[in-house]
Design a protein around this motif. Structure first.
Motif, PDB file in Angstrom:
ATOM      1  N   LYS A   2     -14.346   3.661 -10.318  1.00  0.00           N
ATOM      2  CA  LYS A   2     -14.137   4.846  -9.506  1.00  0.00           C
ATOM      3  C   LYS A   2     -12.731   5.395  -9.783  1.00  0.00           C
ATOM      4  O   LYS A   2     -11.829   4.651 -10.165  1.00  0.00           O
ATOM      5  CB  LYS A   2     -14.265   4.509  -8.018  1.00  0.00           C
ATOM      6  N   TYR A   3     -12.557   6.684  -9.559  1.00  0.00           N
ATOM      7  CA  TYR A   3     -11.237   7.249  -9.794  1.00  0.00           C
ATOM      8  C   TYR A   3     -11.011   8.463  -8.909  1.00  0.00           C
ATOM      9  O   TYR A   3     -11.944   9.115  -8.441  1.00  0.00           O
ATOM     10  CB  TYR A   3     -11.059   7.645 -11.265  1.00  0.00           C
ATOM     11  N   GLN A   4      -9.729   8.753  -8.692  1.00  0.00           N
ATOM     12  CA  GLN A   4      -9.304   9.972  -8.015  1.00  0.00           C
ATOM     13  C   GLN A   4      -8.116  10.535  -8.775  1.00  0.00           C
ATOM     14  O   GLN A   4      -7.155   9.815  -9.051  1.00  0.00           O
ATOM     15  CB  GLN A   4      -8.897   9.692  -6.569  1.00  0.00           C
ATOM     16  N   ILE A   5      -8.204  11.793  -9.152  1.00  0.00           N
ATOM     17  CA  ILE A   5      -7.091  12.453  -9.830  1.00  0.00           C
ATOM     18  C   ILE A   5      -6.125  12.990  -8.775  1.00  0.00           C
ATOM     19  O   ILE A   5      -6.531  13.681  -7.844  1.00  0.00           O
ATOM     20  CB  ILE A   5      -7.585  13.588 -10.733  1.00  0.00           C
ATOM     21  N   ILE A   6      -4.846  12.645  -8.926  1.00  0.00           N
ATOM     22  CA  ILE A   6      -3.813  13.061  -7.973  1.00  0.00           C
ATOM     23  C   ILE A   6      -2.769  13.871  -8.743  1.00  0.00           C
ATOM     24  O   ILE A   6      -1.922  13.300  -9.431  1.00  0.00           O
ATOM     25  CB  ILE A   6      -3.150  11.834  -7.312  1.00  0.00           C
ATOM     26  N   PRO A   7      -2.814  15.198  -8.665  1.00  0.00           N
ATOM     27  CA  PRO A   7      -1.807  15.997  -9.373  1.00  0.00           C
ATOM     28  C   PRO A   7      -0.416  15.727  -8.802  1.00  0.00           C
ATOM     29  O   PRO A   7      -0.215  15.753  -7.586  1.00  0.00           O
ATOM     30  CB  PRO A   7      -2.247  17.439  -9.116  1.00  0.00           C
ATOM     31  N   VAL A   8       0.536  15.456  -9.705  1.00  0.00           N
ATOM     32  CA  VAL A   8       1.903  15.146  -9.274  1.00  0.00           C
ATOM     33  C   VAL A   8       2.902  15.918 -10.125  1.00  0.00           C
ATOM     34  O   VAL A   8       2.572  16.384 -11.221  1.00  0.00           O
ATOM     35  CB  VAL A   8       2.198  13.633  -9.374  1.00  0.00           C
ATOM     36  N   THR A   9       4.098  16.044  -9.606  1.00  0.00           N
ATOM     37  CA  THR A   9       5.255  16.706 -10.225  1.00  0.00           C
ATOM     38  C   THR A   9       5.027  18.215 -10.343  1.00  0.00           C
ATOM     39  O   THR A   9       3.886  18.687 -10.250  1.00  0.00           O
ATOM     40  CB  THR A   9       5.596  16.153 -11.638  1.00  0.00           C
ATOM     41  N   PRO A  10       6.093  18.978 -10.572  1.00  0.00           N
ATOM     42  CA  PRO A  10       5.923  20.420 -10.793  1.00  0.00           C
ATOM     43  C   PRO A  10       5.083  20.747 -12.019  1.00  0.00           C
ATOM     44  O   PRO A  10       4.593  21.866 -12.152  1.00  0.00           O
ATOM     45  CB  PRO A  10       7.377  20.909 -10.977  1.00  0.00           C
ATOM     46  N   PHE A  11       4.902  19.767 -12.910  1.00  0.00           N
ATOM     47  CA  PHE A  11       4.086  19.981 -14.105  1.00  0.00           C
ATOM     48  C   PHE A  11       2.602  19.748 -13.834  1.00  0.00           C
ATOM     49  O   PHE A  11       1.789  19.867 -14.748  1.00  0.00           O
ATOM     50  CB  PHE A  11       4.528  19.051 -15.236  1.00  0.00           C
ATOM     51  N   ARG A  37       2.430  10.366  -2.133  1.00  0.00           N
ATOM     52  CA  ARG A  37       1.071  10.899  -2.248  1.00  0.00           C
ATOM     53  C   ARG A  37       0.124   9.831  -2.819  1.00  0.00           C
ATOM     54  O   ARG A  37      -1.033   9.703  -2.398  1.00  0.00           O
ATOM     55  CB  ARG A  37       1.096  12.133  -3.149  1.00  0.00           C
ATOM     56  N   ILE A  38       0.630   9.063  -3.754  1.00  0.00           N
ATOM     57  CA  ILE A  38      -0.167   7.985  -4.352  1.00  0.00           C
ATOM     58  C   ILE A  38      -0.395   6.877  -3.326  1.00  0.00           C
ATOM     59  O   ILE A  38      -1.503   6.340  -3.215  1.00  0.00           O
ATOM     60  CB  ILE A  38       0.535   7.453  -5.605  1.00  0.00           C
ATOM     61  N   MET A  39       0.629   6.533  -2.562  1.00  0.00           N
ATOM     62  CA  MET A  39       0.492   5.507  -1.529  1.00  0.00           C
ATOM     63  C   MET A  39      -0.517   5.940  -0.469  1.00  0.00           C
ATOM     64  O   MET A  39      -1.313   5.126   0.022  1.00  0.00           O
ATOM     65  CB  MET A  39       1.848   5.214  -0.881  1.00  0.00           C
ATOM     66  N   ASP A  40      -0.512   7.209  -0.113  1.00  0.00           N
ATOM     67  CA  ASP A  40      -1.480   7.714   0.854  1.00  0.00           C
ATOM     68  C   ASP A  40      -2.914   7.558   0.338  1.00  0.00           C
ATOM     69  O   ASP A  40      -3.823   7.201   1.097  1.00  0.00           O
ATOM     70  CB  ASP A  40      -1.209   9.191   1.154  1.00  0.00           C
ATOM     71  N   ALA A  41      -3.127   7.816  -0.958  1.00  0.00           N
ATOM     72  CA  ALA A  41      -4.460   7.681  -1.534  1.00  0.00           C
ATOM     73  C   ALA A  41      -4.909   6.224  -1.540  1.00  0.00           C
ATOM     74  O   ALA A  41      -6.080   5.921  -1.254  1.00  0.00           O
ATOM     75  CB  ALA A  41      -4.478   8.252  -2.950  1.00  0.00           C
ATOM     76  N   LEU A  42      -3.999   5.310  -1.845  1.00  0.00           N
ATOM     77  CA  LEU A  42      -4.330   3.882  -1.792  1.00  0.00           C
ATOM     78  C   LEU A  42      -4.757   3.481  -0.386  1.00  0.00           C
ATOM     79  O   LEU A  42      -5.763   2.783  -0.202  1.00  0.00           O
ATOM     80  CB  LEU A  42      -3.123   3.049  -2.218  1.00  0.00           C
ATOM     81  N   ALA A  43      -4.008   3.926   0.602  1.00  0.00           N
ATOM     82  CA  ALA A  43      -4.322   3.590   1.991  1.00  0.00           C
ATOM     83  C   ALA A  43      -5.647   4.216   2.426  1.00  0.00           C
ATOM     84  O   ALA A  43      -6.450   3.583   3.121  1.00  0.00           O
ATOM     85  CB  ALA A  43      -3.192   4.045   2.907  1.00  0.00           C
ATOM     86  N   GLN A  44      -5.873   5.431   2.007  1.00  0.00           N
ATOM     87  CA  GLN A  44      -7.104   6.132   2.379  1.00  0.00           C
ATOM     88  C   GLN A  44      -8.343   5.389   1.910  1.00  0.00           C
ATOM     89  O   GLN A  44      -9.349   5.309   2.617  1.00  0.00           O
ATOM     90  CB  GLN A  44      -7.087   7.536   1.776  1.00  0.00           C
ATOM     91  N   HIS A  45      -8.272   4.814   0.711  1.00  0.00           N
ATOM     92  CA  HIS A  45      -9.419   4.104   0.156  1.00  0.00           C
ATOM     93  C   HIS A  45      -9.398   2.603   0.460  1.00  0.00           C
ATOM     94  O   HIS A  45     -10.336   1.887   0.083  1.00  0.00           O
ATOM     95  CB  HIS A  45      -9.482   4.313  -1.359  1.00  0.00           C
ATOM     96  N   GLY A  46      -8.342   2.126   1.102  1.00  0.00           N
ATOM     97  CA  GLY A  46      -8.252   0.703   1.435  1.00  0.00           C
ATOM     98  C   GLY A  46      -8.164  -0.182   0.210  1.00  0.00           C
ATOM     99  O   GLY A  46      -8.803  -1.250   0.155  1.00  0.00           O
ATOM    100  N   LEU A  47      -7.359   0.221  -0.770  1.00  0.00           N
ATOM    101  CA  LEU A  47      -7.321  -0.463  -2.057  1.00  0.00           C
ATOM    102  C   LEU A  47      -6.088  -1.346  -2.200  1.00  0.00           C
ATOM    103  O   LEU A  47      -5.047  -1.092  -1.596  1.00  0.00           O
ATOM    104  CB  LEU A  47      -7.335   0.563  -3.191  1.00  0.00           C
ATOM    105  N   GLN A  48      -6.223  -2.362  -3.032  1.00  0.00           N
ATOM    106  CA  GLN A  48      -5.123  -3.252  -3.362  1.00  0.00           C
ATOM    107  C   GLN A  48      -4.629  -2.921  -4.768  1.00  0.00           C
ATOM    108  O   GLN A  48      -5.351  -3.098  -5.748  1.00  0.00           O
ATOM    109  CB  GLN A  48      -5.596  -4.712  -3.312  1.00  0.00           C
TER     110      GLN A  48
END
Length: 215
Positions: A2-11, A37-48
């Motif tokens: 499974k994956y989630q794309i998380i756009p980061v940085t001004p680029f 933002r990445i930490m929030d996604a980890l928490a949202q999915h309950g991932l290690q």
């Protein structure tokens, strides 16, 4: 996988959170910035989080790697050792590209062509694809026919080759002789912009199109 794309940085770099559904173990590919933002996604999915994977050493792909690794107590894996100089020059990169100050770091493990990264019960194959940078690697999930190609290939374009250590012919060879043999059915997540497939790019990308004919 499974994956989630998380756009980061001004680029708007395509950081990817990936995880093995059976084990709940996760990795982050190319955390260029916005680590909260990445930490929030980890928490949202309950991932290690198990580790951080880097395709290459440019700051928009690695800028948050050290902070994330420290906070989660995980290793940084990749890229190939030939990109070590990019990681050592992160302070200058941050100045040159107008990014927040970023300290140099070294990967816990550099990757070789043909290596394998195990994530829970699934595996990613590693291919060394120089050209955009000397030590660029890509990650391939053969089971899902999905690749994370960093800045090697984009929808309708290819990676820049005007950086120190870049090489246009190497980049073209990486695409033709490392990516294309994986199959036209492979979908890929580039470092920037929308997803595409190798078949689509072989038909329509003006830089590397071959209309699926053999070289």
């Amino acid at each position: 996988m499974k994956y989630q794309i998380i756009p980061v940085t001004p680029f708007q770099q395509n950081c990817s959170l990936i995880w093995c559904e059976k084990s709940g173990k996760a990795a982050v590919i190319d955390p260029g910035g916005n680590h909260e933002r990445i930490m929030d996604a980890l928490a949202q999915h309950g991932l290690q989080l198990q580790y951080i994977l880097l395709t290459h050493g440019h700051i928009d792909h690695v800028g948050a790697a050290k902070a994330l690794a420290t906070e989660c107590d995980v290793q940084i894996i990749g890229p190939h050792i030939d990109d070590k100089f990019w990681l050592e020059n992160l302070p200058r990169q941050s100045q040159n590209f107008g990014f927040p100050a970023c300290t140099a770091f070294e990967a816990d493990r550099y990757l070789e062509d043909g290596a394998e990264v195990i994530l829970g019960e699934q595996a990613l194959q590693v291919f060394h694809c120089p050209g955009h940078t000397p030590g660029h690697v890509i990650f391939f999930d053969r089971e899902e026919n999905l690749a994370w190609v960093g800045d090697v290939l984009f929808r309708g374009s290819i990676g820049r080759t005007d950086f120190p250590g870049s090489n246009y012919q190497q980049l073209i060879d990486s695409i033709r002789y490392k990516l294309w043999p994986l199959g036209e059915q492979v979908n890929f997540i580039p470092g920037h912009g929308p997803m595409s497939s190798f078949g689509e790019e072989r038909r329509n990308n003006p830089f590397v199109a071959d209309q699926l004919l053999a070289d």
